[in-house]
Design a protein around this motif. Sequence first.
Motif, PDB file in Angstrom:
ATOM      1  N   ALA A 130       0.857  -1.187   0.000  1.00  0.00           N
ATOM      2  CA  ALA A 130       0.000   0.000   0.000  1.00  0.00           C
ATOM      3  C   ALA A 130       0.894   1.238   0.000  1.00  0.00           C
ATOM      4  O   ALA A 130       1.998   1.198   0.537  1.00  0.00           O
ATOM      5  CB  ALA A 130      -0.880  -0.009   1.238  1.00  0.00           C
ATOM      6  N   PRO A 131       0.428   2.324  -0.614  1.00  0.00           N
ATOM      7  CA  PRO A 131       1.244   3.543  -0.588  1.00  0.00           C
ATOM      8  C   PRO A 131       1.309   4.132   0.815  1.00  0.00           C
ATOM      9  O   PRO A 131       0.336   4.066   1.555  1.00  0.00           O
ATOM     10  CB  PRO A 131       0.479   4.488  -1.523  1.00  0.00           C
ATOM     11  CG  PRO A 131      -0.925   3.987  -1.515  1.00  0.00           C
ATOM     12  CD  PRO A 131      -0.851   2.508  -1.313  1.00  0.00           C
ATOM     13  N   SER A 132       2.458   4.704   1.170  1.00  0.00           N
ATOM     14  CA  SER A 132       2.498   5.423   2.447  1.00  0.00           C
ATOM     15  C   SER A 132       2.466   6.929   2.154  1.00  0.00           C
ATOM     16  O   SER A 132       2.766   7.353   1.040  1.00  0.00           O
ATOM     17  CB  SER A 132       3.726   5.017   3.252  1.00  0.00           C
ATOM     18  OG  SER A 132       4.869   5.029   2.439  1.00  0.00           O
ATOM     19  N   PHE A 133       2.115   7.705   3.138  1.00  0.00           N
ATOM     20  CA  PHE A 133       2.023   9.161   2.983  1.00  0.00           C
ATOM     21  C   PHE A 133       3.414   9.775   3.028  1.00  0.00           C
ATOM     22  O   PHE A 133       4.299   9.189   3.650  1.00  0.00           O
ATOM     23  CB  PHE A 133       1.167   9.752   4.111  1.00  0.00           C
ATOM     24  CG  PHE A 133      -0.217   9.215   4.151  1.00  0.00           C
ATOM     25  CD1 PHE A 133      -1.126   9.522   3.149  1.00  0.00           C
ATOM     26  CD2 PHE A 133      -0.625   8.384   5.195  1.00  0.00           C
ATOM     27  CE1 PHE A 133      -2.420   9.005   3.182  1.00  0.00           C
ATOM     28  CE2 PHE A 133      -1.915   7.876   5.234  1.00  0.00           C
ATOM     29  CZ  PHE A 133      -2.802   8.185   4.231  1.00  0.00           C
ATOM     30  N   PRO A 134       3.669  10.934   2.434  1.00  0.00           N
ATOM     31  CA  PRO A 134       2.754  11.690   1.583  1.00  0.00           C
ATOM     32  C   PRO A 134       2.848  11.212   0.131  1.00  0.00           C
ATOM     33  O   PRO A 134       3.823  10.597  -0.254  1.00  0.00           O
ATOM     34  CB  PRO A 134       3.304  13.119   1.723  1.00  0.00           C
ATOM     35  CG  PRO A 134       4.774  12.926   1.926  1.00  0.00           C
ATOM     36  CD  PRO A 134       4.949  11.630   2.649  1.00  0.00           C
ATOM     37  N   PHE A 135       1.825  11.550  -0.662  1.00  0.00           N
ATOM     38  CA  PHE A 135       1.873  11.229  -2.088  1.00  0.00           C
ATOM     39  C   PHE A 135       1.016  12.196  -2.898  1.00  0.00           C
ATOM     40  O   PHE A 135       0.226  12.948  -2.335  1.00  0.00           O
ATOM     41  CB  PHE A 135       1.459   9.774  -2.341  1.00  0.00           C
ATOM     42  CG  PHE A 135       0.106   9.377  -1.788  1.00  0.00           C
ATOM     43  CD1 PHE A 135      -1.080   9.766  -2.410  1.00  0.00           C
ATOM     44  CD2 PHE A 135       0.020   8.571  -0.644  1.00  0.00           C
ATOM     45  CE1 PHE A 135      -2.321   9.370  -1.912  1.00  0.00           C
ATOM     46  CE2 PHE A 135      -1.225   8.170  -0.140  1.00  0.00           C
ATOM     47  CZ  PHE A 135      -2.388   8.578  -0.770  1.00  0.00           C
ATOM     48  N   ILE A 136       1.236  12.168  -4.212  1.00  0.00           N
ATOM     49  CA  ILE A 136       0.368  12.905  -5.133  1.00  0.00           C
ATOM     50  C   ILE A 136      -0.669  11.908  -5.636  1.00  0.00           C
ATOM     51  O   ILE A 136      -0.324  10.790  -6.012  1.00  0.00           O
ATOM     52  CB  ILE A 136       1.168  13.461  -6.340  1.00  0.00           C
ATOM     53  CG1 ILE A 136       2.181  14.523  -5.893  1.00  0.00           C
ATOM     54  CG2 ILE A 136       0.233  14.016  -7.416  1.00  0.00           C
ATOM     55  CD1 ILE A 136       1.572  15.830  -5.400  1.00  0.00           C
ATOM     56  N   ALA A 137      -1.935  12.301  -5.601  1.00  0.00           N
ATOM     57  CA  ALA A 137      -2.992  11.425  -6.117  1.00  0.00           C
ATOM     58  C   ALA A 137      -3.577  12.022  -7.386  1.00  0.00           C
ATOM     59  O   ALA A 137      -3.898  13.212  -7.433  1.00  0.00           O
ATOM     60  CB  ALA A 137      -4.080  11.248  -5.069  1.00  0.00           C
ATOM     61  N   LEU A 138      -3.710  11.180  -8.398  1.00  0.00           N
ATOM     62  CA  LEU A 138      -4.439  11.560  -9.612  1.00  0.00           C
ATOM     63  C   LEU A 138      -5.762  10.806  -9.577  1.00  0.00           C
ATOM     64  O   LEU A 138      -5.782   9.577  -9.665  1.00  0.00           O
ATOM     65  CB  LEU A 138      -3.639  11.164 -10.866  1.00  0.00           C
ATOM     66  CG  LEU A 138      -4.398  11.347 -12.189  1.00  0.00           C
ATOM     67  CD1 LEU A 138      -4.610  12.832 -12.518  1.00  0.00           C
ATOM     68  CD2 LEU A 138      -3.682  10.650 -13.342  1.00  0.00           C
ATOM     69  N   LEU A 139      -6.857  11.566  -9.391  1.00  0.00           N
ATOM     70  CA  LEU A 139      -8.183  10.946  -9.375  1.00  0.00           C
ATOM     71  C   LEU A 139      -8.808  11.141 -10.742  1.00  0.00           C
ATOM     72  O   LEU A 139      -9.007  12.282 -11.183  1.00  0.00           O
ATOM     73  CB  LEU A 139      -9.071  11.599  -8.310  1.00  0.00           C
ATOM     74  CG  LEU A 139      -8.618  11.459  -6.866  1.00  0.00           C
ATOM     75  CD1 LEU A 139      -9.657  12.081  -5.925  1.00  0.00           C
ATOM     76  CD2 LEU A 139      -8.420   9.994  -6.520  1.00  0.00           C
ATOM     77  N   VAL A 140      -9.062  10.038 -11.425  1.00  0.00           N
ATOM     78  CA  VAL A 140      -9.612  10.119 -12.783  1.00  0.00           C
ATOM     79  C   VAL A 140     -10.823   9.197 -12.897  1.00  0.00           C
ATOM     80  O   VAL A 140     -10.686   7.990 -13.014  1.00  0.00           O
ATOM     81  CB  VAL A 140      -8.558   9.738 -13.859  1.00  0.00           C
ATOM     82  CG1 VAL A 140      -7.816  10.947 -14.350  1.00  0.00           C
ATOM     83  CG2 VAL A 140      -7.563   8.679 -13.357  1.00  0.00           C
ATOM     84  N   SER A 141     -12.017   9.806 -12.838  1.00  0.00           N
ATOM     85  CA  SER A 141     -13.237   8.998 -12.915  1.00  0.00           C
ATOM     86  C   SER A 141     -14.145   9.573 -13.989  1.00  0.00           C
ATOM     87  O   SER A 141     -13.740  10.407 -14.785  1.00  0.00           O
ATOM     88  CB  SER A 141     -13.919   8.983 -11.550  1.00  0.00           C
ATOM     89  OG  SER A 141     -14.462  10.249 -11.284  1.00  0.00           O
ATOM     90  N   GLY A 142     -15.415   9.122 -13.968  1.00  0.00           N
ATOM     91  CA  GLY A 142     -16.366   9.641 -14.944  1.00  0.00           C
ATOM     92  C   GLY A 142     -16.782  11.068 -14.625  1.00  0.00           C
ATOM     93  O   GLY A 142     -17.199  11.820 -15.513  1.00  0.00           O
ATOM     94  N   GLY A 143     -16.677  11.459 -13.365  1.00  0.00           N
ATOM     95  CA  GLY A 143     -17.124  12.791 -12.963  1.00  0.00           C
ATOM     96  C   GLY A 143     -16.018  13.728 -12.515  1.00  0.00           C
ATOM     97  O   GLY A 143     -16.243  14.929 -12.372  1.00  0.00           O
TER      98      GLY A 143
END
Length: 344
Positions: A130-143
């Motif tokens: 699992a990723p540990s903090f900190p990180f950059i998140a790219l959220l890519v969904s339908g909305g």
Amino acid sequence: MMEKIKRVLGIETSCDETGIAVYDGEKGLLANQLYSQVKLHADYGGVVPELASRDHVRKTVPLIQAALQEAKLSGKDIDAVAYTAGPGLVGALLVGATVGRALAFAWQVPAVPVHHMEGHLLSPMLENPAPSFPFIALLVSGGHTQLISVTAIGEYQLLGESVDDAAGEAFDKTAKLLDLDYPGGAMLSRLAEQGNAKRFIFPRPMTDRPGLDFSFSGLKTFAANTIHTNNNDDQTRADIARAFEDAVIDTLAIKCQRALDQSGLTRLVIAGGVSANRTLRLKLAEMMHQRGGEVFYARPEFCTDNGAMIAYAGWVRLKMNAGTENDLSIAVRPRWPLSELSVL
Ligand code: KG4
Ligand code: ZN
């Protein structure tokens, strides 16, 4: 009291998937059930909210029974009920919220309203490593298409987002132009595998100026114009799919790179339906390898909407002693910016 919270039932009904899961803090995921309404909405070329709500009414309780059976548990073994409280379609959200709150009341356990995008964001934590903090998140969904700096659970700083269509929405609209059924994102990607990457070159929107925002609606128009000025034979359709997919993925990669450069972080998490895209996963894995960093994503069935991510996010919030609601009111938030999520 919180030590007793071991098993969380998760309920996801924000859009066109009914997802139910049981997450156990010690044993991990014990059950995961999914019913997709895709066929129901396909004839309309998009999700019909009223039909979605009605189908959630039909499926939620039977799927909860199936999940409990899969986990070999009964209601009395559940320590908390988490449900998606937003963002999403109001009628659809209300089904999960009502069932979730009613069960929590009947079982005398806490109810946890979960933010759907926090569910997506945390879904790679169901995997090992699992990723540990900190990180950059790219959220890519339908909305949504968002770049977020994540320093801890609940500490989400929005760095950039789409000013128009979300990446998934652009995939689906372009897929429709290519005569693919709704939601066409995954099908477009399959078609792109047959395409010639050199025949058409689409623009990489907003990469020639500073900043971390995205714009994808122009790509759909570019695809429409390319379709109208060319023969619509199978090879051309595949070539257009390839050019479109390459442009979206390149654009996402450029902006991820920029966010990592600006923040000095070395871990990248991608989540949401589009993160199931194989080409995107490969591209970002290669990019992070070259940078000496790491990329994290969930297995494909945890990228698109599911109950596991909601059960897990609910468990995380409970563990941190935040976000339970024990009164009898039932509230959902169809629009709910991640930045307004209560910090723990
Ligand atoms: O996260 P999700 O299931 O629902 C929302 O919260 O919106 O994302 C659904 C989106 C759809 O637009 C779908 O076409 C897209 O994710 N998607 C894909 C792929 N699988 C799902 N897009 C590109 N490539 C895929 N393999
Ligand atoms: Zn989603």
